[in-house]
Design a protein around this motif. Structure first.
Motif, PDB file in Angstrom:
ATOM      1  N   TYR A 164      84.586  96.500 144.385  1.00  0.00           N
ATOM      2  CA  TYR A 164      84.990  95.884 143.127  1.00  0.00           C
ATOM      3  C   TYR A 164      85.817  96.867 142.301  1.00  0.00           C
ATOM      4  CZ  TYR A 164      81.535  92.203 144.012  1.00  0.00           C
ATOM      5  OH  TYR A 164      80.819  91.160 144.553  1.00  0.00           O
ATOM      6  N   SER A 165      86.750  96.311 141.535  1.00  0.00           N
ATOM      7  CA  SER A 165      87.546  97.140 140.639  1.00  0.00           C
ATOM      8  C   SER A 165      86.732  97.498 139.405  1.00  0.00           C
ATOM      9  CB  SER A 165      88.811  96.375 140.247  1.00  0.00           C
ATOM     10  OG  SER A 165      89.551  97.085 139.280  1.00  0.00           O
ATOM     11  N   SER A 166      87.110  98.571 138.731  1.00  0.00           N
ATOM     12  CA  SER A 166      86.456  98.921 137.468  1.00  0.00           C
ATOM     13  C   SER A 166      86.855  97.895 136.404  1.00  0.00           C
ATOM     14  CB  SER A 166      86.867 100.327 137.032  1.00  0.00           C
ATOM     15  OG  SER A 166      88.267 100.402 136.851  1.00  0.00           O
ATOM     16  N   PRO A 167      86.098  97.781 135.316  1.00  0.00           N
ATOM     17  CA  PRO A 167      86.333  96.718 134.333  1.00  0.00           C
ATOM     18  C   PRO A 167      87.776  96.594 133.847  1.00  0.00           C
ATOM     19  CG  PRO A 167      84.255  97.778 133.871  1.00  0.00           C
ATOM     20  CD  PRO A 167      84.895  98.563 134.991  1.00  0.00           C
ATOM     21  N   GLN A 168      88.411  97.718 133.499  1.00  0.00           N
ATOM     22  CA  GLN A 168      89.782  97.652 132.997  1.00  0.00           C
ATOM     23  C   GLN A 168      90.815  97.744 134.108  1.00  0.00           C
ATOM     24  OE1 GLN A 168      88.650  99.971 128.872  1.00  0.00           O
ATOM     25  NE2 GLN A 168      90.742 100.165 129.593  1.00  0.00           N
ATOM     26  N   GLY A 169      90.369  97.975 135.322  1.00  0.00           N
ATOM     27  CA  GLY A 169      91.300  98.065 136.437  1.00  0.00           C
ATOM     28  C   GLY A 169      91.426  99.477 136.964  1.00  0.00           C
TER      29      GLY A 169
END
Length: 477
Positions: free
Chosen positions: A154-159
């Motif tokens: 999964y990507s981090s929250p902000q990308g």
């Protein structure tokens, strides 16, 4: 047939009898046309009063599962299966009709459907032709990437941190100076609008926009209770915004560079005028800048470059330039806003594609992206010139238009108000798909959004010939 209802059961005797009969029909034991035993026979079998059986049968008849034939008896109805499904399934249509998100216009639903067909000439599509996408280069770049295991998660929250840093460097050329914490990677510009709608605005908030607007063809704000309001940008803009806003929450949606659908490009003065007018009333601005790289001449600075107070939320994307299928865009704004919207994004899709982000990062850092943009602009300019020549040859006496300054579109205005559902449908029957002006402004019966970016040269020629024939017929009515 030795079954009998349980007299001390949780369900009433009548309910148990109904369930027993419908069970026979559902399993196919009793097909349509099957005659049921008489009420007396059933009452004796079930060990209940005849009136109990009669009530159960009446309920099944009223539901359309059974039918009575005078002088003959009671039978399984021909449409019993449909009636059973209706009885047992949730009322999905009611769920749909009362849901939060409103359906799109029927014309747009048809556009979305027919855009998937290979036998249709797409004269209005807001997408690059497959031949203009750098398919081979993207495929080759996949072999050049070195993916860390984390990139497959999964990507981090902000990308992606590195992608956000690369975007910081990239937007400096637009006069935008931000840090990675000011950026949220989104799955295209439309998701950015949806996040803003549900994450920042209250129900009843006003969304100011131009009279002719892309937002009228989608419902990211309308479906969550926002009020859309068209504004004329003139000398009295500041006063108009203040009067209309009053004490309500409001934002201004703007596409200053290559407006969708009109292709308009604002002057620096017009941008400054809007910025100052919104600043005076503390109205945030959403600047949709996804087309600016496709200007045929040098671009003027964006609204965001004038922003010294965090008033402008800036949207960029590679969907119009590199690949819509990558689903990568970015939203730039104050840290508090970005963190809020990133939190909502994680609640909705748990981050944009990590692999797509790696591809975009590679293209930005390697210089492939800017090289591709330069080549793409030249190809689009040739296409625009080709379509304009056809328009000059065939449509001069029927319509007028402005020379395209870049992007995908020519905003074609017919002298007569002929752009309606009938014209749209007539062209569709001839395998030509247009984007009529009324999907961007419900009162517009003069315009179509004509795209030179999607069809082949042969399709553009053929499609415009069919458009000409249909328009001539409509004018002569």
């Amino acid at each position: 047939m030795s079954w009998q209802p349980i007299k001390q059961g949780e369900m009433t005797l009548q309910q148990q009898i109904i369930q027993w009969i419908t069970g026979h029909i559902e399993r196919g034991d009793w097909v349509a046309g099957t005659k049921l035993p008489t009420q007396r026979q059933l009452a004796m079998q079930f060990g209940v009063n005849r009136s109990t059986v009669q009530q159960a049968l009446e309920e099944l008849k009223s539901a359309g599962i059974l039918e009575a034939k005078v002088g003959s008896g009671i039978y399984v109805a021909d449409n019993s299966w449909h009636s059973l499904i209706t009885q047992t399934q949730p009322n999905w249509q009611k769920y749909i009709d009362t849901s939060l998100h409103k359906p799109n216009y029927h014309t747009i639903q048809l556009i979305n459907e027919y855009e998937q067909r290979n036998d249709v000439i797409r004269l209005g599509t807001g997408e690059l032709a497959p031949s203009l996408l750098p398919t081979a280069d993207i495929e080759a770049s996949l072999k050049e990437l070195t993916l860390q295991p984390k990139a497959l998660g999964y990507s981090s929250p902000q990308g992606n941190d590195r992608l956000r840093a690369a975007i910081c460097e990239y937007v400096k050329k637009r006069g935008i100076y931000v840090k990675p914490q000011n950026i949220c990677i989104v799955s295209g510009a439309l998701q950015a609008l949806q996040l803003i709608a549900v994450g920042l605005l209250e129900q009843g908030a006003i969304v100011f926009q131009d009279q002719t607007s892309y937002l009228n063809s989608v419902h990211p704000f309308q479906s969550v209770g926002m009020q859309m309001m068209a504004i004329h940008r003139g000398d009295q803009l500041a006063q108009t915004l203040a009067q209309q806003k009053r004490k309500r929450q409001a934002v201004y949606y703007a596409v200053p560079t290559l407006n969708n659908p009109t292709g308009e490009v604002w002057t620096t003065h017009e941008k400054r005028q809007l910025y100052e007018a919104c600043k005076a009333s503390r109205i945030p601005i959403i600047e949709d800048d996804v087309y600016h790289e496709l200007l045929f001449e040098a671009a003027t600075p964006p609204l965001k470059s004038m922003d010294d107070s965090g008033q402008v939320l800036y949207i960029g994307s590679v969907s119009k330039t590199l690949s819509p299928g990558l689903r990568i865009g970015w939203l730039i704004g104050p840290t508090t806003v970005i963190e809020r919207l990133a939190d909502i994004k994680m609640q909705t899709d748990y981050g944009s594609s990590a692999i797509s982000q790696e591809i975009v990062l590679h293209w930005l850092q390697s210089g492939k992206y800017e090289k591709h943009i330069e080549d793409l602009r030249q190809k689009l300019q040739r296409r625009a010139h080709y379509v304009e020549n056809i328009l000059k040859e065939k449509f001069n006496h029927l319509a007028n238009w402005n020379k395209p300054k870049g992007g995908f579109y020519i905003w074609l205005k017919f002298h007569e108000p002929i752009v309606d559902k009938e014209l749209f449908t007539k062209l569709l029957h001839r395998q030509v798909l247009i984007n009529p002006g009324y999907i961007y402004d419900p009162q517009d019966a003069h315009h179509i959004r004509l795209s030179y970016a999607y069809g082949t040269y042969e399709e553009l020629q053929s499609g415009l010939e069919k458009l000409y024939e249909c328009v001539e017929e409509a004018v002569q009515k």
